[in-house]
Design an enzyme around this catalytic site. Structure first.
Site, short mmCIF file in Angstrom:
data_model
loop_
_atom_site.label_atom_id
_atom_site.label_comp_id
_atom_site.label_asym_id
_atom_site.label_seq_id
_atom_site.Cartn_x
_atom_site.Cartn_y
_atom_site.Cartn_z
N LYS A 124 -8.50 -26.28 -4.43
CA LYS A 124 -9.66 -27.16 -4.56
C LYS A 124 -10.53 -26.72 -5.73
O LYS A 124 -10.95 -27.55 -6.55
CB LYS A 124 -10.49 -27.15 -3.28
CG LYS A 124 -11.63 -28.17 -3.30
CD LYS A 124 -12.51 -28.07 -2.08
CE LYS A 124 -13.51 -26.95 -2.23
NZ LYS A 124 -14.56 -26.95 -1.17
N ASP A 142 -12.48 -31.99 -0.36
CA ASP A 142 -13.33 -31.16 0.50
C ASP A 142 -13.48 -31.86 1.86
O ASP A 142 -12.80 -32.85 2.14
CB ASP A 142 -14.68 -30.90 -0.15
CG ASP A 142 -15.54 -32.16 -0.25
OD1 ASP A 142 -15.03 -33.27 0.03
OD2 ASP A 142 -16.72 -32.04 -0.60
#
Length: 214
Positions: A124, A142
């Site tokens: 991420k 997320d």
């Protein structure tokens, strides 16, 4: 989990997002690729607001890997001690700074594989850096995007990797660059976890979520 929306619906959703905010920006303050990496790494399980408060003074004295090493672990801890998991995060920042100096000439590498090899940098974080600094259409999934993807059917998936693939597979290319920012901001301020603000949602007529809060 909602079913995957069709192409025309997704296109209309992102057309509305684009019309409302053509150039969405990430909310983590940074001045270069290195400070962006550090900020995103620090943001895990923390708020962007909290990270920005901690890094405001930090980045004035340590905005390169070498300056971060010169600052040292103890001083770094003092700067970020208001952030969750700050001790472990500080150790990772020092380690990744050393690697950047030793292996990359003090520069942040622009490949996902190189980025995720750095301590404290996961997929991420790497995707955020690739997208925000180099303009690569990578998707940083997320909790907000995972929730919205499954609630709305824009990009459903059983895990973050599946949601990331759904974004890449189903969202039109023209919207790929800003897709994760539109989704994050929508999840943060409108499509909230417990009390979604459906009455203020610009895509409520396209969303199949059954428990709309109208």
């Amino acid at each position: 989990m909602a079913k995957q929306l069709d192409y025309s619906t997704i296109h209309e959703i992102f057309s509305r997002f684009q019309a409302a905010e053509a150039e969405p920006k990430g909310e983590l303050n940074h001045t270069n690729a290195f400070t962006l990496v550090v900020a995103v790494a620090l943001s895990a399980q923390s708020t962007d607001i909290g990270v920005n408060k901690a890094t405001e003074a930090l980045f004035k004295v340590a905005d390169t890997p070498q300056k971060m090493l010169d600052l040292g672990l103890d001083a770094l801890i003092e700067h970020i001690k208001t952030i969750g998991l700050y001790r472990n995060k500080a150790k990772n920042v020092i380690k990744l700074s050393q690697i950047l100096v030793d292996e990359y000439g003090g520069e942040v590498p622009s490949s996902r594989a190189a980025l995720v090899s750095l301590p404290g940098v996961g997929r991420k974080t790497a995707n955020v850096v690739l997208n925000m600094w180099w303009g690569h259409p990578s998707q940083a999934v997320d909790t907000h995007i995972f929730r919205i993807g499954n609630r709305t059917g824009i990009c459903p998936g059983k895990d973050v990797d599946a949601v990331e693939r759904a974004i890449e597979d189903h969202i039109p290319v023209a919207f790929q660059h800003h897709a994760h920012h539109w989704l994050i901001l929508h999840g943060r301020y409108v499509c909230k976890a417990r009390k979604p603000m459906c009455s203020n949602c610009l895509i409520r007529d396209l969303c199949p979520f059954e428990d709309k809060n109208l």
